[in-house]
Design an enzyme around this catalytic site. Structure first.
Site, PDB file in Angstrom:
ATOM      1  N   ASP A  67       4.866  -2.461   5.703  1.00  0.00           N
ATOM      2  CA  ASP A  67       5.796  -2.963   6.543  1.00  0.00           C
ATOM      3  C   ASP A  67       6.100  -2.005   7.872  1.00  0.00           C
ATOM      4  O   ASP A  67       5.599  -1.083   7.865  1.00  0.00           O
ATOM      5  CB  ASP A  67       7.407  -3.152   6.005  1.00  0.00           C
ATOM      6  CG  ASP A  67       7.301  -4.123   4.836  1.00  0.00           C
ATOM      7  OD1 ASP A  67       6.516  -4.691   4.530  1.00  0.00           O
ATOM      8  OD2 ASP A  67       8.799  -4.315   4.579  1.00  0.00           O
ATOM      9  N   ASP A  68       6.567  -2.682   8.814  1.00  0.00           N
ATOM     10  CA  ASP A  68       7.018  -2.121   9.956  1.00  0.00           C
ATOM     11  C   ASP A  68       6.057  -1.675  11.054  1.00  0.00           C
ATOM     12  O   ASP A  68       6.395  -1.152  12.098  1.00  0.00           O
ATOM     13  CB  ASP A  68       7.974  -0.787   9.558  1.00  0.00           C
ATOM     14  CG  ASP A  68       9.176  -0.986   9.006  1.00  0.00           C
ATOM     15  OD1 ASP A  68       9.416  -2.033   8.413  1.00  0.00           O
ATOM     16  OD2 ASP A  68       9.661   0.042   8.548  1.00  0.00           O
ATOM     17  N   HIS A 207       4.978   1.452   3.882  1.00  0.00           N
ATOM     18  CA  HIS A 207       5.029   1.248   5.358  1.00  0.00           C
ATOM     19  C   HIS A 207       3.893   1.815   6.018  1.00  0.00           C
ATOM     20  O   HIS A 207       3.347   2.783   5.894  1.00  0.00           O
ATOM     21  CB  HIS A 207       6.405   1.957   5.665  1.00  0.00           C
ATOM     22  CG  HIS A 207       7.596   1.479   5.073  1.00  0.00           C
ATOM     23  ND1 HIS A 207       8.014   1.804   3.796  1.00  0.00           N
ATOM     24  CD2 HIS A 207       8.490   0.565   5.438  1.00  0.00           C
ATOM     25  CE1 HIS A 207       9.108   1.164   3.567  1.00  0.00           C
ATOM     26  NE2 HIS A 207       9.512   0.510   4.316  1.00  0.00           N
TER      27      HIS A 207
HETATM   28 NI    NI Z   1      10.910  -2.622   7.316  1.00  0.00          NI
END
Ligand code: NI
Length: 341
Positions: A67-68, A207
């Protein structure tokens, strides 16, 4: 954001979520926030998905999700995935996609799935409906602008969603295994948590903005493979189109492990219960691939989520049955006992 501030922010987020009656998956790991940024919305385009070949109704599958990003660290992560021939799923943040469109194009070109993680990582449950919709749409717009492909999966930041978020018409892909990679930024710890907690059908959260995460991925992949897992994208994990508005923390478990070639088949005899003499196949050792605990033996996690520890010097196994404290396991080279529940 410092750890302390992040912890406080998370506590606040959870309080708000409880107050709003919104859903939070098992242990929603806090994610790294960003300052909002405004961009004009763009029109929607046809959906596209990535189909997969592994049959997760027959294999023990898990999905790695990142993610991100994309971030400056993402190419290093993609190198590892390519070398290991693993396809993963990236839930990208629109403003980061706009900054690094080539990285997202590479993700798709190398067979990974790209999903929407909003425009600037806003917590959707704190926004009015119009702003919430814009966050989701602009995240998808950014991916479409960069790649020509519009994401069909949404991961709401912080795992926070509401009926209104469900109503945006995208499946909500959550997770059941949190690597907590951001928490101590320690590649070994990240890999260990992923390996130990994964179950068939698991979705593992990481992440690709955390510095140590690219280094965690190779040992994580090796450890999961040693446990008999096949690593797949989210699309492959579920194996069918996901329903709009439904949330998916993990896929239904596949079948028990099939023994690796040359593996010893262990059997399991419940120490108590209605049918104590009925053997069940429990384990498929893969010689030389193990996850040592530093004690004689190794840690495993059973299908009921409890850690178990098996003692058998110098060997490793992958379990595939429900184990209980006091249960005895036996095989060609003698028995061992489940010690912890
Ligand atoms: Ni996130």
């Amino acid at each position: 954001m410092t750890m302390r501030r992040r912890g406080l922010a998370v506590a606040g987020v959870l309080g708000v979520l409880l107050a709003l009656g919104t859903a939070v998956p098992g242990r929603p790991g806090p994610e790294l926030g960003r300052a909002p940024r405004q961009v004009p919305p763009e029109p929607a385009a046809p959906a596209a998905t990535v189909a997969g070949e592994p049959d997760c109704t027959r294999l023990r599958c898990v999905a790695l999700t990142f993610d991100d990003g994309p971030s400056d660290r993402t190419p290093q992560l993609l190198d590892v995935l390519a070398a290991e021939r693993v396809r993963a799923t990236f839930f990208v943040v629109g403003q980061e996609v706009a900054a690094r469109p080539a990285v997202v194009r590479r993700e798709l070109a190398e067979g990974h799935v790209v999903g929407d993680h909003t425009w600037d990582h806003a917590q959707l449950t704190l926004l009015d409906p119009e702003r919430m919709a814009r966050e989701i749409d602009q995240g998808a717009d950014a991916v479409q602008r960069a790649t020509g492909v519009r994401p069909t999966l949404l991961r709401p930041p912080y795992g926070a969603f509401s009926a209104a978020v469900r109503g945006r018409g995208l499946p909500l892909v959550l997770w059941d295994v949190d690597s907590f990679d951001w928490r101590d930024d320690d590649a070994a710890a990240t890999a260990r948590r992923g390996i130990e907690q994964a179950r068939p059908g698991s979705v593992i959260l990481m992440h690709d903005i955390v510095p140590s995460t690219p280094r965690a991925v190779r040992p994580l992949i090796e450890g999961l493979r040693a446990r008999g897992f096949t690593l797949v994208t989210v699309a492959q994990l579920f194996g069918h189109p996901l329903a709009a508005g439904q949330d998916y923390p993990r896929a239904p478990a596949g079948p028990p492990a099939t023994p690796h070639p040359g593996a010893v088949t262990w059997r399991y005899r419940p120490a108590a219960g209605p049918d104590p003499d009925q053997d069940q196949v429990v384990a498929a050792p893969e010689p030389g691939r193990c996850h040592p605990t530093g004690r004689p033996g190794f840690a495993l996690r059973d299908e009921t989520d409890r850690d178990v520890e098996m003692y058998r010097d110098g060997d490793c196994t992958v379990k595939a049955a429900r184990l209980h404290p006091g249960d005895e396991l036996y095989g060609e080279v003698g028995g061992f006992r489940v010690l912890a529940g």
